[in-house]
Design an enzyme around this catalytic site. Sequence first.
Site, mmCIF file in Angstrom:
data_model
loop_
_atom_site.group_PDB
_atom_site.id
_atom_site.type_symbol
_atom_site.label_atom_id
_atom_site.label_comp_id
_atom_site.label_asym_id
_atom_site.label_seq_id
_atom_site.Cartn_x
_atom_site.Cartn_y
_atom_site.Cartn_z
ATOM 1 N N GLU A 292 -0.894 -32.426 35.832
ATOM 2 C CA GLU A 292 -2.176 -31.838 36.168
ATOM 3 C C GLU A 292 -3.339 -32.698 35.657
ATOM 4 O O GLU A 292 -3.452 -32.940 34.462
ATOM 5 C CB GLU A 292 -2.285 -30.435 35.578
ATOM 6 N N CYS B 158 2.320 -31.491 32.671
ATOM 7 C CA CYS B 158 3.262 -32.163 33.573
ATOM 8 C C CYS B 158 2.571 -33.215 34.422
ATOM 9 O O CYS B 158 2.738 -34.408 34.200
ATOM 10 C CB CYS B 158 3.937 -31.129 34.470
#
Length: 810
Positions: A446, A444
Amino acid sequence: MKEMYKTYKECTLSNKQLKRINQLKKESLDVEQEVCVQRARYLTEAYQEHTDEPLIKRRAYAFKNILDNIDLFIEPGQLLAGNHAASLRAASIFPEYCVNWIFEEIDQLDKRPGDRFQVSPDTRKELLEIAGWWKGKTLEDRCQATLPASVKDAYQASVLSANGNMTSGDGHIMLDFEKILHYGAQGIIDEAKDNLDALDLTVPGNHYKRIFYESVIITYEGMIDYAKRYVALAKELAAQATASEEKANYLHIADVCSHVPQYPARTFAEGVQCVWFAHLLSQIESNGHSMSFGRLDQYLYPYYKNDIETEKCTQEKATELLACLWIKAFGVVKIRPWSHTRFSGGDPTYQNLTLGGITPEGDDAVNDLTMICLDSVSLTRLTQPNVSARFNEKNPQSYLEKCVEVIRLGFGMPAMHGDHVMIPSLINRGVAPADANNYAIVGCIEPIIPGKFGYRSAGMSFTNFAKVLEITLNGGTDPRTGITLLKQDKDFASMTSTEELRKYYDAQMAYVVKTRVIGEHCIDYAIEELVPDAFCSGLIQDCLKRGKNAKEGGSVYDMVTGPETGITNVANSIAAIKKIVFEEKKLTPAELLNVLHTNFEGETGENIRRMLLNKAPKFGNDDDYVDKISSSVYLSFMKEQDRYPTTRIGRGPIGCLSYPCTATISGNVPSGLPVGASPDGRKSGEPLSEGCSPYHGTDKLGPTAVLNSIAKMPNHLITGGNLLNIRLAPSVMVSHDGIKKVMGLIQAFFAMDGWHVQFNVTSTETLLDAKKNPENYKDLVVRVAGYSALFNDLEEKTKDDIIARTEHEL
């Protein structure tokens, strides 16, 4: 490196090229998703044949057996070879991780509220037979057998969730694509053989290295043979083709696959195919999601540049080829147990593509290929890849403008990330400056270092902050299950101040973090023992150098993260308690606790709910009263998290630490189900806030106020990423002036130490109509959390959650 960005021009693909892309996209969207049993079949076959081998070698043989036997196909018109399953957008089964869900759910897969799959009678019969053999042997079985009772209690009480780890493994990794491009699979085999030959087997520990090297060799030989199977298939299809263009296309695929991935790539076309093979096979080996492309605009740029200069390629051809790559990525489909699916609704695989930013040396990294990548994803507008755009003050404004123009198209990409926060944050965690400059996004939001981080850099466990608060208010006991975590000597009815509440809350959170770590260690050791991955480890530095797979500590860095959910709900709740109960004394603690237990029932309860909702400060409105509470609550968690290393400590990697992250995917919806009514005015069972975003409908002062609240958070410490969703009305970006305003908004946010922001630009009217008439919106893509999904694939609760988000004007 400004000279890199020099040949790109706005261009239009030919009608023939656009027709190819649209046909391939339509075929992928129209196909009905089904379960594919072939991976499970050939994996199980090899496991049964090689029962005497160490597990990593057993898995290597299984991996090669899958590649040697799975049915192959090449879609008509597709420019690349390689598929995840035996048919288009079919989902393979990974029985070594979990099979209990198969017995429980196989007859309901086509009836799910979302993420539905067809199962043929033959597939059902074979799959149940395979699952029967695996029962008692899976990763989930081992985890359930070794998890302490305290951890199981925390899972049952829903303060923690680790279903994804136990049923799907790790994922969240980025291969060293430059290595496979420069050396090919044969180069990796040769390196493993050289290391194997150099081993002194009288030295303790070298026996395990020998087995690891042998396993790597088996998997990369499998990769080479897999590509050769495609050479044969492409030649066969060429012989059958009647159209000259179709014949030439198949022969081109055969030519490319006869060289890569076995040998180093020489051209842009070979580079793209080589990257796709490596990326694809890592997702056939492991069931973990978020296997990401990394900085493709950087590692493929030299091939593109050379092909342009030698006239082997054009910008249009490169755009077309990349569009084919994204359609291929969209074809990777994962099927998960419903308990896990609810946390990641919409079939996401989180195959992130990172663009822009700066080079390891600190120069502007935006180049022609960066812009072409943006053009290509604007043509496909699919859920994959999950596009992330790094922005650095050294990047040109034309790049940021292009990003916003793509955002305007309404499919939720690219997500924007600010280097100003993340590079120092990574360096502070022990990452070398050049590596920090080279970070890329996995899953997502990170950030990791390409080819140097180990597995599971994100998503270790979900921590439900709102549930921790509810248990604190009830004296340490969960009112839903009756489970007691850390027993308190009083509940909220007997508390006399916000400070006292925070004392109990912080103690409860410390207990939860400790319990979370214990659970993660149990799961980590089970993954390390039962599902080691030799292929992936061959493309992670320094696994071959150390003779260790990634899970054993072979990677350069080992840093993992959450995520954490419901932070905004807790901040809003404590702010309401502080103001309404202890400062204004409009309610007593006992009265508030009672109305929460009754879920605000009756007229009096509803009046109290509206007071809590409307008369107390809410995060997202640039109000220090609640914004400071939000930071304080998260810092309390971080303090405890910092105390515990990972299971790789002392085994080689730098770091071996955990840090915070708010990439909650769609987990805010199921995370809210077991949480009762909360003091922020939220009713029992309703979704929690997603990421660090304001709670739905409570951000009243526009997007600038939202960004100001987020910028006050300790973003430099949230190294795992701080997720912010903003919905903008489509009218905002209709004009060039609107685009400039959004550009200014993004730059101002990053200048204030904001880290991440992503936009949904789809009107409420469109979303409501899509709910009523789904057949008219097969290709409607929306931003869920740190990923985008087809709106039709989401369950109704998640659709409603997206619609409920505040739609902002500028």
